[in-house]
Motif scaffolding. Structure first.
Motif, mmCIF file in Angstrom:
data_model
loop_
_atom_site.group_PDB
_atom_site.id
_atom_site.type_symbol
_atom_site.label_atom_id
_atom_site.label_comp_id
_atom_site.label_asym_id
_atom_site.label_seq_id
_atom_site.Cartn_x
_atom_site.Cartn_y
_atom_site.Cartn_z
ATOM 1 N N ASN A 45 0.798 -1.232 0.000
ATOM 2 C CA ASN A 45 0.000 0.000 0.000
ATOM 3 C C ASN A 45 0.832 1.285 0.000
ATOM 4 O OD1 ASN A 45 -2.347 -1.604 0.183
ATOM 5 N ND2 ASN A 45 -2.034 -1.751 2.398
ATOM 6 N N CYS A 46 2.035 1.216 -0.575
ATOM 7 C CA CYS A 46 2.852 2.437 -0.638
ATOM 8 C C CYS A 46 2.296 3.387 -1.701
ATOM 9 C CB CYS A 46 4.308 2.096 -0.943
ATOM 10 S SG CYS A 46 4.575 1.555 -2.627
ATOM 11 N N VAL A 47 2.752 4.636 -1.625
ATOM 12 C CA VAL A 47 2.407 5.610 -2.656
ATOM 13 C C VAL A 47 3.613 5.789 -3.559
ATOM 14 C CG1 VAL A 47 2.033 8.068 -3.058
ATOM 15 C CG2 VAL A 47 0.672 6.869 -1.359
ATOM 16 N N ILE A 48 3.397 5.663 -4.850
ATOM 17 C CA ILE A 48 4.444 6.017 -5.810
ATOM 18 C C ILE A 48 3.951 7.240 -6.573
ATOM 19 C CG2 ILE A 48 5.820 5.274 -7.783
ATOM 20 C CD1 ILE A 48 5.727 2.439 -6.794
ATOM 21 N N SER A 49 4.621 8.359 -6.320
ATOM 22 C CA SER A 49 4.237 9.619 -6.952
ATOM 23 C C SER A 49 5.249 9.864 -8.054
ATOM 24 C CB SER A 49 4.268 10.727 -5.890
ATOM 25 O OG SER A 49 3.685 11.899 -6.386
ATOM 26 N N THR A 50 4.803 9.751 -9.297
ATOM 27 C CA THR A 50 5.767 9.747 -10.395
ATOM 28 C C THR A 50 5.365 10.540 -11.629
ATOM 29 O OG1 THR A 50 6.990 8.351 -11.946
ATOM 30 C CG2 THR A 50 4.937 7.413 -11.051
ATOM 31 N N PRO A 51 5.956 11.717 -11.789
ATOM 32 C CA PRO A 51 5.736 12.442 -13.044
ATOM 33 C C PRO A 51 6.484 11.800 -14.209
ATOM 34 C CG PRO A 51 7.272 13.640 -11.601
ATOM 35 C CD PRO A 51 6.760 12.478 -10.815
ATOM 36 N N GLY A 52 7.467 10.958 -13.937
ATOM 37 C CA GLY A 52 8.300 10.364 -14.998
ATOM 38 C C GLY A 52 7.478 9.577 -16.005
ATOM 39 N N ILE A 53 7.813 9.743 -17.266
ATOM 40 C CA ILE A 53 7.119 9.036 -18.356
ATOM 41 C C ILE A 53 8.172 8.231 -19.117
ATOM 42 C CG2 ILE A 53 5.711 9.327 -20.455
ATOM 43 C CD1 ILE A 53 4.976 12.149 -19.348
ATOM 44 N N PRO A 54 8.039 6.942 -19.387
ATOM 45 C CA PRO A 54 6.897 6.087 -19.040
ATOM 46 C C PRO A 54 6.911 5.665 -17.559
ATOM 47 C CG PRO A 54 8.595 4.797 -20.149
ATOM 48 C CD PRO A 54 9.073 6.212 -20.155
ATOM 49 N N CYS A 55 5.869 4.907 -17.216
ATOM 50 C CA CYS A 55 5.631 4.558 -15.820
ATOM 51 C C CYS A 55 6.793 3.784 -15.195
ATOM 52 C CB CYS A 55 4.347 3.748 -15.714
ATOM 53 S SG CYS A 55 3.867 3.500 -13.998
ATOM 54 N N ALA A 56 7.064 4.126 -13.939
ATOM 55 C CA ALA A 56 8.211 3.569 -13.208
ATOM 56 C C ALA A 56 7.991 2.138 -12.744
ATOM 57 C CB ALA A 56 8.490 4.453 -11.997
ATOM 58 N N ILE A 57 6.756 1.678 -12.777
ATOM 59 C CA ILE A 57 6.452 0.373 -12.186
ATOM 60 C C ILE A 57 5.453 -0.371 -13.060
ATOM 61 C CG2 ILE A 57 4.781 1.534 -10.658
ATOM 62 C CD1 ILE A 57 5.030 -0.688 -8.708
ATOM 63 N N SER A 58 5.593 -1.689 -13.142
ATOM 64 C CA SER A 58 4.696 -2.482 -13.982
ATOM 65 C C SER A 58 3.323 -2.608 -13.315
ATOM 66 C CB SER A 58 5.284 -3.877 -14.191
ATOM 67 O OG SER A 58 5.284 -4.573 -12.957
ATOM 68 N N LYS A 59 2.325 -2.907 -14.139
ATOM 69 C CA LYS A 59 0.958 -3.126 -13.641
ATOM 70 C C LYS A 59 0.943 -4.292 -12.646
ATOM 71 C CE LYS A 59 -2.362 -0.670 -16.073
ATOM 72 N NZ LYS A 59 -1.547 0.262 -16.771
#
Ligand code: NAD
Ligand code: 2YJ
Ligand code: MG
Length: 263
Positions: free
Chosen positions: A222-236
């Motif tokens: 249940n962590c928060v990943i706050s990421t403006p970086g494109i593409p996404c930093a983490i897989s689905k």
């Protein structure tokens, strides 16, 4: 510099609505509420002129239209000029714009012509994504992992430091990481180091142009990943496996931050 693509901006209204609902879930406030609270400003009647810019790689299909949708979403009265560049700027001012939004390949700015305030997208984006993550209501500590310490990531990491968080930072560029460790007093994080690999974070901030930059070992439930970086930093898959709350949207959150910062 990574440029936005029309694909990134597809269904921008839907992307914004989804981001708003994640921000609400994580912080108890929506994006507008966070901006208002953080900058201490409220829009009243500022008209926003959006000027397409042809220099460098030229006009990005749907960039100006997306800014029009985003400004409308946040309650601003806005218009896109018919002409680009200098003629467009002239048209915007002649048609009563108080705030100008325009971007070339390097700089995306908001300029309030009435009070002189000017904002740059990169620091505004880093700061607002950090501010949102810093308000994670269910964070289990004041430890943060910041991955990517460039033009967006550095101001984000600095913001966490200013708010009293213990910031662990990682950048693939070793020299930049060392420089940031000494200028911000953050703790260098090494994903290849065995002991660092046992550390888990309930707040992760990511600002790189690469995918899969967050090692699985650092992700807590249940962590928060706050990421403006494109593409996404983490897989689905990882997102689902750990119940990650993801804050990620390609243009609107950063633009809201810019607009509220110049009011
Ligand atoms: P930048 O090039 O200044 O910084 C990126 C940093 O990431 C660099 O220091 C680089 O060394 C580092 N990096 C690259 N791969 C890495 C990896 N695998 N692990 C760790 N670090 C790595 O770029 P920027 O201007 O800071 O932009 C960062 C990203 O944010 C880009 O994808 C950009 O398109 C995006 N961006 C999004 C928004 C938004 O509103 N969502 C706004 C601005 C920028
Ligand atoms: O007016 C247009 O359509 C173009 N000149 C827009 C260019 C947009 N610029 C970028 O995407 C750059 N990366 C800088 C802005 C950072 C926002 N992510
Ligand atoms: Mg954004």
């Amino acid at each position: 510099m990574a440029l936005l693509t029309p694909e990134d901006l597809e269904n921008i209204n839907k992307q914004l609505q989804e981001a708003d609902s994640s921000v609400r879930k994580v912080t108890g406030l929506d994006i507008k509420g966070i901006c208002k609270d953080f900058y201490g400003t409220t829009p009243c009647c500022e008209k926003v002129g959006i000027v397409p810019v042809t220099s460098g790689n030229g006009i990005i299909g749907s960039f100006s239209a997306s800014l029009h949708a985003i400004t409308g979403y946040f309650g601003f009265d806005s218009f896109v000029t018919d002409m680009p560049d200098v003629s467009g700027y002239y048209e915007a001012v002649r048609n009563g714009a108080q705030i100008i939004l325009m971007a070339d390949d390097n700089t995306f700015l908001a300029h309030n012509l009435k009070n002189g305030k000017i904002a740059n997208n990169q620091p505004c984006t880093g700061i607002i994504y950090a501010e949102i993550a810093s308000r994670h209501l269910k964070a289990d500590s004041k430890d943060v992992l910041a991955v990517g310490l460039g033009k967006v990531g550095f101001p984000g990491a600095a913001h966490f430091v200013h708010k009293g968080f213990r910031v662990y930072g990682y950048d693939a560029d070793k020299a930049l990481l060392e420089k940031t460790v000494s200028s911000l007093g953050i703790i260098p994080f090494d994903p290849d180091n065995h002991s660092d690999n046992f550390r888990k974070f309930s707040i992760i901030f990511e600002a790189t142009p690469c995918a899969n930059t967050i090692p699985e070992s650092v992700i807590s439930e249940n962590c928060v990943i706050s990421t403006p970086g494109i593409p996404c930093a983490i897989s689905k898959e990882l997102q689902k496996k750990y119940g990650v709350e993801l804050i990620m949207e390609p243009l609107g959150i950063g633009t809201a931050s810019m607009l509220y910062s110049v009011l």
